[in-house]
Design an enzyme around this catalytic site. Structure first.
Site, PDB file in Angstrom:
ATOM      1  CG  ASP A   1      -2.248   0.949   0.876  1.00 24.05           C
ATOM      2  OD1 ASP A   1      -2.222   1.877   0.083  1.00 24.05           O
ATOM      3  OD2 ASP A   1      -3.155   0.732   1.720  1.00 24.05           O
TER       4      ASP A   1
HETATM    5  C1  NOJ Z   1      -4.076   4.140   0.201  1.00 23.37           C
HETATM    6  C2  NOJ Z   1      -5.212   3.189   0.374  1.00 23.37           C
HETATM    7  O1  NOJ Z   1      -5.092   2.334   1.228  1.00 23.37           O
HETATM    8  C3  NOJ Z   1      -5.231   2.297  -0.977  1.00 23.37           C
HETATM    9  O2  NOJ Z   1      -6.385   1.640  -1.006  1.00 23.37           O
HETATM   10  C4  NOJ Z   1      -5.083   3.244  -2.160  1.00 23.37           C
HETATM   11  O3  NOJ Z   1      -5.040   2.475  -3.385  1.00 23.37           O
HETATM   12  C5  NOJ Z   1      -3.742   3.916  -2.264  1.00 23.37           C
HETATM   13  N1  NOJ Z   1      -3.755   4.694  -0.991  1.00 23.37           N
HETATM   14  C6  NOJ Z   1      -3.341   5.014  -3.254  1.00 23.37           C
HETATM   15  O4  NOJ Z   1      -4.148   5.902  -3.184  1.00 23.37           O
END
Ligand code: NOJ
Length: 695
Positions: free
Chosen positions: A226
């Site tokens: 993530d």
């Molecule tokens: C954090 C989020 O938890 C995730 O779901 C997302 O795809 C990423 N940020 C990128 O924006």
């Protein structure tokens, strides 16, 4: 031209390989994540974009589909597939190779800030919707990313909290949708969760990444962190993480105020330290390879996985799909999902409205479409309709009063949004309008967002007071809830109908008008249990949620959602699987027969109403023969049918022997031999036939 992509690894220098295991800034400024590729040997770049509710290419527009929980309420995997196809096409139209979705985490607490981005409290329903969505996306030559692996069930302290969860609960509740994504849908990418599981950050979790995901399930795509969720170099590299994202600073994504808002230490928690970007899979990884701490073959394998994804989506060929954006088909689909995901919770003959009915529309934000919740799933649509727009088109006579001041909406990316025009509000004016109309329609909402869990399960502001006051004055009151999940309904006994439309996306008002006036049947069934308050759920205690001393204790084990309500004999406000059609269905002649690998259920369903409608037949297993404590019933199959007035159909549901399995911590998946049961019904608490079966 066909390329044997994997052989390209051999031609790369160590420096070049390192460039392929972390992100960098997208030169076009559109992608959420970008891997540069390598021009010298002919590796194209890889672009990744959020997210689960529509494409969020930066500075761009796209179709804003209903929230995932609304899609799941359709209990229609084919609809999920169509949605996935549209999402894939829109990603391709924005030149994006990978969609960062769907999210298949289990809804464990009604207070979860991202519940609207997830499907359900049930692993079977989640798996079916996830598989449909992923297959749809990937059929368009775009990779899907199933996220957040695993046990990302809260936003509070999300970068550090450890889900203290037993093996059986992991296997039966939290892992199945990921497993189905890999084994059934061949998902090409998996995103690790920010949180820890049993003490270990997911980006470092050798057991769950290498042993389970890549080993047992044979996942051969990319494991992506993530964003800023990588926490080490050597451990992560050796545990199975393949790509550190995004490799650029937070400010490149969010406006400064949003960064401040997004990072309060009492909510999502401090962002992990970002000393330098990429922090772990840049120079530190190169040094670890040079020193021998990380064997170069480990790095090669990571690059091979990237190449495999690029190859699978045809990036080495010339004929990439052009995609399609904001087509009339996509607009229709956004409306169809909103309609099929709408759940009619209760209806005392108040709905559908007559064409001639005059309507008093009341609601603090009813003049704005509820596109979604806050955070990375936000989408900027080309067009949208608010409840006010939708009813203006359809109602013979309409008035509008806010009643109470607009409810603030969390947003990190939208330039504008929320209620427009005159924001003056008075409950008295709403009451007067309600008295003058044939029906009052009160649109209420919550405000859920990534980064923050909900403080409680009550509607924010004075919306409960507003609903009660209107219900007292109006001849008929219909409440429309645009919420991320269950809310308390202290006024339930005094209103005539309640619709749950979740976050309906850009087609909000059109879909609502379709349903209120009966042009369409509310096709939804609850994918989560609606309790009376947050106290009803297994996460009522602080130890369980949001956790103490950095640990959230999943002591309820497999008893999540309706499994918990059944086990503790708690009467829900509305049970899992519940939802009315405008039609009425009778069940007859249910039979069950043995097949080679399980059972085949058949039940005759007749529409005894004078209008068409959709019914969802649900099958639950009771594993009575198991030697361990098991849930009283667990969803194992479902099938929906749409029937004309007076028509009947035999609905079949196939069950496999494995549907009766539980996870034994010593012996693994075990089918308990002996007499088990199958329950067939309209919801988890409205069972129409029960069969004993010998497995
Ligand atoms: C954090 C989020 O938890 C995730 O779901 C997302 O795809 C990423 N940020 C990128 O924006």
């Amino acid at each position: 031209m066909e390329t044997d992509a994997s052989s390209l690894v051999d031609g790369l220098t160590l420096e070049e390989k390192i460039e392929l295991v972390h992100g960098t800034l997208d030169p076009d400024g559109k992608a959420t994540g970008y891997v540069p590729g390598n021009e010298r040997v002919g590796i194209p770049p890889l672009t990744m974009v959020d997210g689960p509710l529509g494409v969020r290419a930066m500075g761009e527009q796209a179709t804003a589909f209903p929230s995932s929980i609304a899609l799941a309420s359709s209990w229609n995997p084919e609809l999920a597939r169509s949605f996935g196809v549209a999402l894939g096409r829109e990603a391709a139209a924005h030149d994006q190779d990978v969609v960062l979705g769907p999210g298949v985490n289990i809804v464990r607490t009604p207070r979860g800030g991202r519940n609207f981005e997830y499907y359900s409290e049930d692993p079977h329903l989640t798996s079916r919707m996830g598989v449909g969505t992923i297959e749809g996306i990937q059929s368009e030559g775009v990779a899907a990313t199933v996220k957040h692996y695993v046990a990302n069930n809260q936003e509070t302290n999300r970068y550090e909290v450890s889900a203290e969860v037993g093996e059986r609960a992991l296997r039966e509740m939290y892992l199945p949708a990921f497993r189905a994504a890999v084994e059934e849908a061949d998902v090409l990418s998996v995103m690790t969760a920010y949180n820890r599981v049993n003490g270990v950050h997911m980006s470092d979790h050798e057991y769950l990444l290498s042993d389970v995901l890549k080993g047992e399930w044979g996942f051969d795509g990319l494991v992506v962190s993530d964003w800023w969720g990588t926490r080490s170099t050597v451990d992560a590299a050796l545990s199975g993480l393949d790509l550190e994202m995004p490799g650029v600073e937070l400010e490149a994504y969010l406006p400064e105020e949003a960064v401040e808002d997004a990072d309060p230490s009492d909510d999502g928690g401090e962002l992990p330290p970002m000393p330098d970007v990429p922090a772990y899979f840049g120079d530190p990884l190169r040094e670890a390879v040079e020193s021998g701490e990380v064997p170069e073959e480990v790095l090669d394998e990571k690059v091979s996985r990237l190449l495999r994804v690029l190859e699978a989506i045809g990036r080495f060929d010339d004929d990439g799909s052009e995609g399609a954006l904001d087509t009339s088909e996509h607009r229709e689909l956004a409306r169809d999902v909103a309609v099929e995901g709408t759940v009619l919770l209760t209806n005392d003959d108040a709905l559908p409205l007559d064409d001639s009915d005059s309507v008093a529309l009341v609601g603090p934000n009813a003049d704005a479409a509820k596109l979604g919740g806050g955070g990375s799933s936000e989408v900027t649509p080309f067009t949208d309709t608010s409840p006010l727009d939708g009813l203006r088109e359809r109602a013979a006579s309409l008035s509008f009063e806010r009643g109470v001041p607009p409810i603030a909406e969390s947003s990190f990316f939208a330039d504008e949004g929320g209620p427009t025009g005159d924001a003056e509000a008075s409950i008295d004016d709403a009451v007067t309008a309600a008295e003058d109309a044939d029906c009052a329609v009160v649109v209420a909402q919550d405000d859920a967002t990534e980064f923050k869990d909900r403080a409680h399960m009550a509607l924010p502001g004075d919306q409960n007071e507003l609903i009660s006051a209107v219900a007292e004055a109006a001849e008929r009151t219909v409440v429309v809830l645009r919420t991320s999940g269950p809310v308390e309904m202290p006024w339930l006994e005094s209103v005539d109908a309640v619709l749950e439309t979740w976050y309906p996306g850009q087609a909000d008002g059109d879909a609502l008008a379709d349903i209120l006036f009966g042009d369409a049947d509310p096709g939804g069934r609850l994918p989560v249990t609606f309790g009376r308050s947050a106290e009803d759920y297994p996460t009522a205690d602080e130890e369980a949620f949001p956790g103490v001393e950095g640990k959230a204790h999943y002591d309820e084990g497999v008893f999540v959602g309706y499994r918990y309500f059944d086990d503790r004999d708690i009467e829900p406000l509305f049970p899992f699987g519940h939802g009315h059609s405008y039609a009425t269905f009778e069940y007859d002649d249910a039979t069950i027969s043995e097949t080679d690998d399980g059972f085949e259920l058949a039940v005759d369903v007749r529409n005894v109403a004078d209008r068409p409608g959709k019914e969802v037949v649900q099958a639950y297993a009771r594993t009575s023969a198991a030697p361990v404590a098991v849930p009283d019933r667990e969803l194992v199959g479902f099938e929906s049918v749409t029937l004309e007035p007076g028509a009947s159909a035999t609905v079949g549901v196939s069950l496999a022997r494995e549907d009766f399995a539980y996870y034994d911590e010593d012996d693994g998946w075990t089918v308990p031999e002996g007499t088990n049961a199958v329950l067939v019904g309209r919801s988890s608490r409205d069972i129409r036939a029960t069969f004993e079966v010998d497995v």
